[in-house]
Design a protein around this motif. Structure first.
Motif, PDB file in Angstrom:
ATOM      1  N   ILE A 317      16.615  10.137   2.788  1.00 22.85           N
ATOM      2  CA  ILE A 317      15.223  10.907   2.936  1.00 22.85           C
ATOM      3  C   ILE A 317      14.722  10.848   4.113  1.00 22.85           C
ATOM      4  O   ILE A 317      14.819  10.035   5.164  1.00 22.85           O
ATOM      5  N   ASN A 318      14.510  12.326   4.594  1.00 23.30           N
ATOM      6  CA  ASN A 318      13.802  12.583   6.070  1.00 23.30           C
ATOM      7  C   ASN A 318      12.341  12.797   5.930  1.00 23.30           C
ATOM      8  O   ASN A 318      11.936  13.279   5.051  1.00 23.30           O
ATOM      9  N   SER A 319      11.595  11.918   6.692  1.00 23.79           N
ATOM     10  CA  SER A 319      10.163  12.205   6.798  1.00 23.79           C
ATOM     11  C   SER A 319      10.037  12.297   8.510  1.00 23.79           C
ATOM     12  O   SER A 319      10.378  11.888   9.417  1.00 23.79           O
ATOM     13  N   SER A 320       8.853  13.137   8.306  1.00 22.95           N
ATOM     14  CA  SER A 320       8.392  13.597   9.771  1.00 22.95           C
ATOM     15  C   SER A 320       6.996  13.711  10.075  1.00 22.95           C
ATOM     16  O   SER A 320       6.232  14.165   9.286  1.00 22.95           O
ATOM     17  N   ALA A 321       6.365  13.058  11.185  1.00 23.78           N
ATOM     18  CA  ALA A 321       4.867  13.287  11.362  1.00 23.78           C
ATOM     19  C   ALA A 321       5.047  13.969  12.790  1.00 23.78           C
ATOM     20  O   ALA A 321       5.648  13.540  13.798  1.00 23.78           O
ATOM     21  N   LEU A 322       4.486  15.160  12.669  1.00 23.71           N
ATOM     22  CA  LEU A 322       4.429  16.228  13.878  1.00 23.71           C
ATOM     23  C   LEU A 322       2.977  16.434  14.363  1.00 23.71           C
ATOM     24  O   LEU A 322       2.382  16.700  13.764  1.00 23.71           O
ATOM     25  N   PHE A 323       2.821  16.015  15.735  1.00 18.42           N
ATOM     26  CA  PHE A 323       1.491  16.004  16.260  1.00 18.42           C
ATOM     27  C   PHE A 323       1.593  17.427  17.291  1.00 18.42           C
ATOM     28  O   PHE A 323       2.375  16.919  18.471  1.00 18.42           O
ATOM     29  N   LEU A 324       0.931  18.363  17.515  1.00 21.69           N
ATOM     30  CA  LEU A 324       0.890  19.326  18.303  1.00 21.69           C
ATOM     31  C   LEU A 324      -0.499  19.311  18.910  1.00 21.69           C
ATOM     32  O   LEU A 324      -1.595  19.849  18.279  1.00 21.69           O
ATOM     33  N   CYS A 325      -0.684  18.993  20.154  1.00 18.78           N
ATOM     34  CA  CYS A 325      -1.858  18.631  20.877  1.00 18.78           C
ATOM     35  C   CYS A 325      -2.261  19.614  21.861  1.00 18.78           C
ATOM     36  O   CYS A 325      -1.436  19.768  22.714  1.00 18.78           O
ATOM     37  N   ARG A 326      -3.349  20.225  21.766  1.00 17.80           N
ATOM     38  CA  ARG A 326      -3.580  21.296  22.688  1.00 17.80           C
ATOM     39  C   ARG A 326      -4.864  20.768  23.430  1.00 17.80           C
ATOM     40  O   ARG A 326      -6.007  20.583  22.975  1.00 17.80           O
ATOM     41  N   PRO A 327      -4.867  20.931  25.095  1.00 22.74           N
ATOM     42  CA  PRO A 327      -5.983  20.486  25.710  1.00 22.74           C
ATOM     43  C   PRO A 327      -6.971  21.722  25.686  1.00 22.74           C
ATOM     44  O   PRO A 327      -6.550  22.818  25.751  1.00 22.74           O
ATOM     45  N   THR A 328      -8.192  21.442  25.094  1.00 21.93           N
ATOM     46  CA  THR A 328      -9.158  22.537  25.219  1.00 21.93           C
ATOM     47  C   THR A 328     -10.512  22.316  25.977  1.00 21.93           C
ATOM     48  O   THR A 328     -11.503  22.857  25.834  1.00 21.93           O
ATOM     49  N   GLY A 329     -10.290  21.508  27.264  1.00 22.94           N
ATOM     50  CA  GLY A 329     -11.370  21.361  28.158  1.00 22.94           C
ATOM     51  C   GLY A 329     -11.535  20.056  28.332  1.00 22.94           C
ATOM     52  O   GLY A 329     -11.069  19.244  27.590  1.00 22.94           O
ATOM     53  N   ILE A 336      -3.061  19.739  15.943  1.00 20.03           N
ATOM     54  CA  ILE A 336      -2.083  20.504  14.549  1.00 20.03           C
ATOM     55  C   ILE A 336      -1.399  19.343  13.895  1.00 20.03           C
ATOM     56  O   ILE A 336      -0.345  19.117  14.833  1.00 20.03           O
ATOM     57  N   VAL A 337      -1.639  18.664  12.955  1.00 16.77           N
ATOM     58  CA  VAL A 337      -0.765  17.492  12.532  1.00 16.77           C
ATOM     59  C   VAL A 337       0.014  18.156  11.146  1.00 16.77           C
ATOM     60  O   VAL A 337      -0.481  18.871  10.438  1.00 16.77           O
ATOM     61  N   ARG A 338       1.093  17.909  11.196  1.00 18.98           N
ATOM     62  CA  ARG A 338       1.897  18.238   9.963  1.00 18.98           C
ATOM     63  C   ARG A 338       2.896  17.043   9.483  1.00 18.98           C
ATOM     64  O   ARG A 338       3.709  16.169  10.366  1.00 18.98           O
ATOM     65  N   PHE A 339       2.789  16.876   8.488  1.00 24.82           N
ATOM     66  CA  PHE A 339       3.510  15.633   7.704  1.00 24.82           C
ATOM     67  C   PHE A 339       4.439  16.277   6.791  1.00 24.82           C
ATOM     68  O   PHE A 339       4.153  16.867   5.817  1.00 24.82           O
ATOM     69  N   GLY A 340       5.639  15.872   6.828  1.00 27.20           N
ATOM     70  CA  GLY A 340       6.873  16.436   5.948  1.00 27.20           C
ATOM     71  C   GLY A 340       7.858  15.505   5.601  1.00 27.20           C
ATOM     72  O   GLY A 340       8.164  14.581   6.113  1.00 27.20           O
ATOM     73  N   SER A 341       8.262  15.565   4.363  1.00 30.89           N
ATOM     74  CA  SER A 341       9.254  14.740   3.866  1.00 30.89           C
ATOM     75  C   SER A 341      10.339  15.488   2.869  1.00 30.89           C
ATOM     76  O   SER A 341       9.709  16.396   2.119  1.00 30.89           O
TER      77      SER A 341
END
Length: 543
Positions: A317-329, A336-341
Motif C-alpha cells: 500500500i503506497n501513500s503519499s503526502a505532497l506539499f507544493l509551496c509557492r512564495p507569494t510575497g 497546494i496539498v495532495r494526499f494520495g493512496s
C-alpha cells in the motif's frame, strides 16, 4: 543573469560558559560576538551587537545528545559545511494552481515572490501567463475580463492574446497601427499531473528536466484529495511546519482521528541524501524504532512524505503526502496539498470532498497563530535561525537541514532566513485593500478576489478567502447550501402558516412536522456553510 561565484562567510565560534547551579537543570549561556562579514550584494547581515541566549537543558546524556547545535565541534566544522552554490530563483518551476480550479471565463491574478502574474485560458483552451500589468498605465490585467478568448484590461479596454501581443486599442483611429511596444511580458507554463507550473525566467529557456514528476501520483489505482490554501506567513515557515512531525500530536490533537497528545514522543531521523537542490531521509517514532516514512525536499519548494506498507495479505500500500509551496510575497504563501493512496477506507468513499477540505483548513488554522508570530519575530530580530532556534535532535532534524540548505542557495533568492545567514527583504510588504462599490460582492465569486463583508473580505486569516474562492468544488457547495437554506426556510414559514390556518388537527400535525423538518434541514445547511467558511477557534481561547 550572472551568478556570484561560491562564497562562504563562516561565523566565529561562540564562547560558551556553563554556570554551576544546585538546580537539576544546567543553564547554558552562549555569548556570540558577530564578525564583520565581507560585503555582498546578495547577503544582508544584522548590525553588529552582542547578545546572550540562556537555554535550560535537561540533564539526560549530556548536551550533545539533546541539541543539534550545542557543541563547539559543530561550529568548528561549519566552515566546511556552509558552502554557497550557484542558484537563481527565477530558473525554477513554481506551482501556480490546480488545473481543475482554473476559471474558464476570468483571469487569475497570482504572485511568485514579488512578481505579479496573470493566468488565463484563451479561446482555444490553452493556458497563457503574462506579467500582471498593462503596458498602457500599469493596471492589473487580472482585474480585467476575457473577451473572445483575449484578456482585456478593464481600465481602457486594451486586449492581448497569444505571446502577449496587443490586438486592440479602442482609443486608436481606425487606420492607425498598434505600436509594437504595446505588448506584455510572457511566462512559460506547463500542466503536469493536474498542477500548472510556471518557469519564472525570461532570459533562460524552460528546463523541462527540472519540471517535477511524482511517481506515486502516477501509480494505477491512486485515489487522492487535493486542495489549495492561501496562508498569512512566509513559505519557508510553511515548509518548516510541514517538515515537523513532532508538532502534530500536540497542535492537531483529535482533529483527524490519528493525532493524539499522548502519542507525543521522541522521533528518529536518518538523512540519506544531501544535494545542492535539497535533501532526503527516513523518519519514524522512537518507541517502535521503525522508520516507515520517507521525506524528500527538492528546490525550490516541493516536499514529499511517502510511506509504503505491506498488509496482512502481502499487498503493498503506497501513500503519499505532497506539499507544493509557492512564495507569494513577504509574510504570504500559497500551498497546494495532495494526499494520495492506493488503498483508502470505505468511509473515504462516502464522505464528500468538501468535508476533507474544511478539515484541512482547520488544521492550518490550528497552526496559524504561532506560525504568524514566528514570522514576525524573524523579521523583527533580523537574525539567522541558529541564533534564535533551539533545535532538538529528536524532533527538528528536517528543520535544521532545510535552513542549512537555505545557507547554500539563499543568496540567489529575493530574501531568505538561513541557519547562519539571512537576506532581508529590500521593500516592505504591500497590503491590498478590498474592492469597493455595488459589484464588490459579485467579485467575491471570482478566484483570488474579495468583496465587502466579513466572509468575503480579502483577509488571509479568513477561511473563505484562503480556500473557498480557490476551489471550484467548495465554492459550488457553499452556493448550493445557501440556495437550499433559503428555500427550506421559506418552505418552513409557509407550512407553519398553513398549519395555523387549517382547522383539522391531523393536518395541523402533519404541516407542523414537515415545517419542523424544513427548519432542521435549513439548520443543517447553515451548519455546512459554517463548516466551510468559519475559522476554527480553540475552546480555551477568549473571544
Amino acid at each position: 543573469m550572472a551568478l556570484l561565484p561560491p562564497l562562504s562567510y563562516p561565523p566565529s565560534p561562540p564562547t560558551i560558559r556553563l554556570l554551576s547551579s544546585p538546580n537539576p537543570l544546567h543553564i547554558l549561556t552562549t555569548t556570540v560576538s558577530k564578525p564583520n562579514p565581507l560585503p555582498s550584494l546578495h547577503q544582508s547581515t544584522p548590525p553588529k551587537n552582542r547578545f546572550v541566549i540562556c537555554r535550560a537543558v535537561a540533564e539526560i546524556g549530556g548536551l550533545d545528545s539533546v541539541l543539534h547545535d550545542s557543541s563547539i565541534d559543530e561550529d568548528v566544522t561549519e566552515e566546511k559545511k556552509n558552502v554557497v552554490v550557484p542558484y537563481d530563483w527565477t530558473e525554477e518551476w513554481y506551482p501556480l494552481y490546480l488545473t481543475q480550479n482554473i476559471p474558464d471565463d476570468a483571469p487569475l491574478g497570482l504572485t511568485v515572490y514579488n512578481v505579479n502574474i496573470v493566468l488565463y485560458r484563451d479561446g482555444n483552451g490553452e493556458l497563457r501567463c503574462y506579467e500582471d500589468r498593462c503596458p498602457h498605465r500599469l493596471a492589473k490585467l487580472s482585474e480585467g475580463q476575457i473577451v473572445d478568448g483575449r484578456i482585456e484590461c478593464l481600465y481602457h479596454g486594451w486586449q492581448f492574446e497569444g505571446e502577449g501581443k496587443c490586438v486592440k486599442i479602442p482609443q486608436l483611429p481606425a487606420n492607425a497601427k498598434i505600436p509594437q511596444s504595446a505588448c506584455v511580458q510572457t511566462y512559460e507554463v506547463r500542466d503536469s499531473q493536474g498542477v500548472v507550473w510556471v518557469w519564472m525566467s525570461r532570459k533562460t529557456p524552460p528546463n523541462t528536466d527540472k519540471l517535477p514528476w511524482f511517481e506515486n501520483f502516477a501509480k494505477e489505482g491512486i485515489q487522492e484529495v487535493s486542495a489549495t490554501h492561501e496562508l498569512p506567513y512566509d513559505h519557508s515557515i510553511l515548509l518548516e511546519n510541514l517538515m515537523d512531525p513532532a508538532h502534530v500530536p500536540i497542535s492537531h490533537d483529535r482533529t483527524d482521528w490519528t493525532a493524539k497528545r499522548e502519542d507525543a514522543q521522541p522521533l528518529i531521523f536518518n538523512v540519506t541524501e544531501r544535494t545542492d537542490r535539497g535533501f532526503a531521509g527516513k523518519w519514524g517514532r522512537g518507541r517502535d524504532g521503525s522508520m516507515p516514512s520517507f521525506v524528500r525536499f527538492e528546490a525550490p519548494c516541493v516536499l514529499q512524505n511517502n510511506m509504503e506498507i505491506v498488509d496482512k495479505k502481502g499487498v503493498k500500500i503506497n501513500s503519499s503526502a505532497l506539499f507544493l509551496c509557492r512564495p507569494t510575497g513577504q509574510g504570504k504563501s500559497m500551498l497546494i496539498v495532495r494526499f494520495g493512496s492506493t488503498r483508502t477506507s470505505r468511509l473515504f468513499k462516502f464522505l464528500p470532498k468538501w468535508y476533507f477540505h474544511q478539515n484541512g483548513s482547520k488544521l492550518f488554522e490550528q497552526d496559524m497563530g504561532f506560525l504568524s508570530s514566528q514570522n514576525e519575530i524573524l523579521l523583527r530580530e533580523k537574525l539567522p535561525t541558529k541564533q534564535l532556534y533551539l533545535n532538538l535532535k529528536s524532533s527538528d532534524t528536517w528543520v535544521l537541514e532545510y535552513r542549512k540548505w537555505m545557507d547554500k542557495v539563499g543568496h540567489g533568492m529575493p530574501y531568505h532566513f538561513g541557519h547562519t545567514t539571512i537576506n532581508l527583504p529590500e521593500n516592505p510588504a504591500v497590503v491590498e485593500h478590498a474592492p469597493a462599490g455595488l459589484l464588490a460582492n459579485i467579485s467575491a465569486t471570482m478566484p483570488a478576489k474579495g468583496g465587502i463583508g466579513t466572509m468575503h473580505a480579502p483577509n488571509l486569516a479568513n477561511r473563505y478567502f484562503r480556500h473557498v474562492i480557490h476551489c471550484k468544488g467548495c465554492s459550488s457547495v457553499v452556493k448550493s447550501f445557501r440556495v437550499w437554506n433559503n428555500a427550506l426556510r421559506l418552505a418552513a414559514v409557509v407550512l407553519a402558516g398553513f398549519a395555523i390556518l387549517v382547522s383539522g388537527r391531523q393536518w395541523k400535525a402533519v404541516l407542523l412536522v414537515v415545517a419542523s423538518l424544513c427548519f432542521a434541514g435549513a439548520y443543517g445547511c447553515s451548519f455546512a456553510i459554517a463548516m466551510n467558511t468559519t475559522n476554527f477557534i480553540r475552546l480555551h481561547r477568549r473571544l
